[in-house]
Design an enzyme around this catalytic site. Structure first.
Site, mmCIF file in Angstrom:
data_model
loop_
_atom_site.group_PDB
_atom_site.id
_atom_site.type_symbol
_atom_site.label_atom_id
_atom_site.label_comp_id
_atom_site.label_asym_id
_atom_site.label_seq_id
_atom_site.Cartn_x
_atom_site.Cartn_y
_atom_site.Cartn_z
ATOM 1 N N HIS A 154 0.857 -1.183 0.000
ATOM 2 C CA HIS A 154 0.000 0.000 0.000
ATOM 3 C C HIS A 154 0.893 1.233 0.000
ATOM 4 O O HIS A 154 2.038 1.191 0.479
ATOM 5 C CB HIS A 154 -0.898 0.021 1.227
ATOM 6 C CG HIS A 154 -1.972 -1.021 1.208
ATOM 7 N ND1 HIS A 154 -3.049 -0.972 2.061
ATOM 8 C CD2 HIS A 154 -2.136 -2.127 0.456
ATOM 9 C CE1 HIS A 154 -3.838 -2.009 1.826
ATOM 10 N NE2 HIS A 154 -3.303 -2.728 0.860
ATOM 11 N N GLU A 192 1.007 3.847 1.826
ATOM 12 C CA GLU A 192 1.501 4.243 3.144
ATOM 13 C C GLU A 192 2.670 3.361 3.590
ATOM 14 O O GLU A 192 3.675 3.856 4.110
ATOM 15 C CB GLU A 192 0.390 4.161 4.197
ATOM 16 C CG GLU A 192 -0.819 5.022 3.897
ATOM 17 C CD GLU A 192 -1.942 4.248 3.215
ATOM 18 O OE1 GLU A 192 -1.710 3.649 2.139
ATOM 19 O OE2 GLU A 192 -3.063 4.243 3.738
ATOM 20 N N CYS A 226 -6.142 1.923 5.880
ATOM 21 C CA CYS A 226 -6.734 0.644 6.279
ATOM 22 C C CYS A 226 -6.111 0.207 7.616
ATOM 23 O O CYS A 226 -5.163 0.832 8.101
ATOM 24 C CB CYS A 226 -6.468 -0.401 5.198
ATOM 25 S SG CYS A 226 -4.742 -0.945 5.141
ATOM 26 N N CYS A 230 -2.194 -0.341 7.438
ATOM 27 C CA CYS A 230 -1.432 0.901 7.330
ATOM 28 C C CYS A 230 -1.525 1.721 8.618
ATOM 29 O O CYS A 230 -0.536 2.308 9.060
ATOM 30 C CB CYS A 230 -1.914 1.709 6.138
ATOM 31 S SG CYS A 230 -1.604 0.858 4.568
#
Length: 191
Positions: free
Chosen positions: A95, A97, A125, A128
């Site tokens: 992801h 992040e 999410c 993260c």
């Protein structure tokens, strides 16, 4: 509108799979502009950094990834920028992040990023959000809420959970419309 003081500097992404130069922006709140105009407010600085996160999200869109972008700012400089790379890296943890946190840790030389702020185009999410808590991110600024997987407040509260030992200052809704529009464009094109 108040003036911004901008300087360019280069940060190189050392990941061999992505050879690009990240043109980082330094935001100097101490320097005065011509005619002694005041430096920009924190809100306009947040928008400036979110613009950079949106540029990262655009890179994801161009690579047929879910268009989420993130930048990490420390001492008024972008130290890392990333976009979702789950598909291209074949990595469910890639992801924006997470990729940005890893790069910032390498550049700063520490897994603790307590003097850093993370700007991301969508509410993080649970994975993260948990990584941000472990990294001790000082501040999180995000664009649009994620009603299906957001872990700041939408579906659960990982960031600033009462039983966790780290608190992160949170600001939401920064350029939220543009962030949501990028995601909607992506998902409409896939249907």
């Amino acid at each position: 509108m108040k003036a911004l003081s901008l300087e360019k500097c280069n940060v190189v992404d050392k990941n061999a799979n992505y050879n690009f130069r990240w043109n980082a922006i330094t935001y100097n709140t101490d320097r005065r502009m011509p005619n002694d105009q005041r430096p920009a407010t924190a809100d306009s600085a947040d928008e400036l950094w979110m613009e950079e996160a949106l540029r990262c999200a655009q890179r994801a869109l161009e690579r047929n990834e879910v268009p989420v972008g993130a930048v990490i700012v420390c001492d008024g400089k972008i130290v890392a920028g990333a976009w979702n790379r789950n598909i291209s890296d074949q990595d469910p943890t890639a992801h924006a992040e997470i990729v940005a946190l890893r790069e910032a840790g390498r550049i700063i030389g520490n897994h603790r990023l307590g003097d850093c702020d993370l700007f991301v185009t969508i509410e993080p999410c649970p994975m993260c959000a948990g990584a941000m808590v472990h990294a001790r991110i000082r501040r999180l600024v995000y664009g649009s809420d994620d009603p299906k997987a957001g872990a700041v407040h939408s579906t659960m509260q990982v960031v600033n959970h009462p039983q966790l030992n780290h608190r992160i200052e949170v600001r939401s809704g920064v350029l939220a419309g543009r962030s949501a529009e990028l995601l909607q464009t992506f998902f409409k094109s896939r249907r």
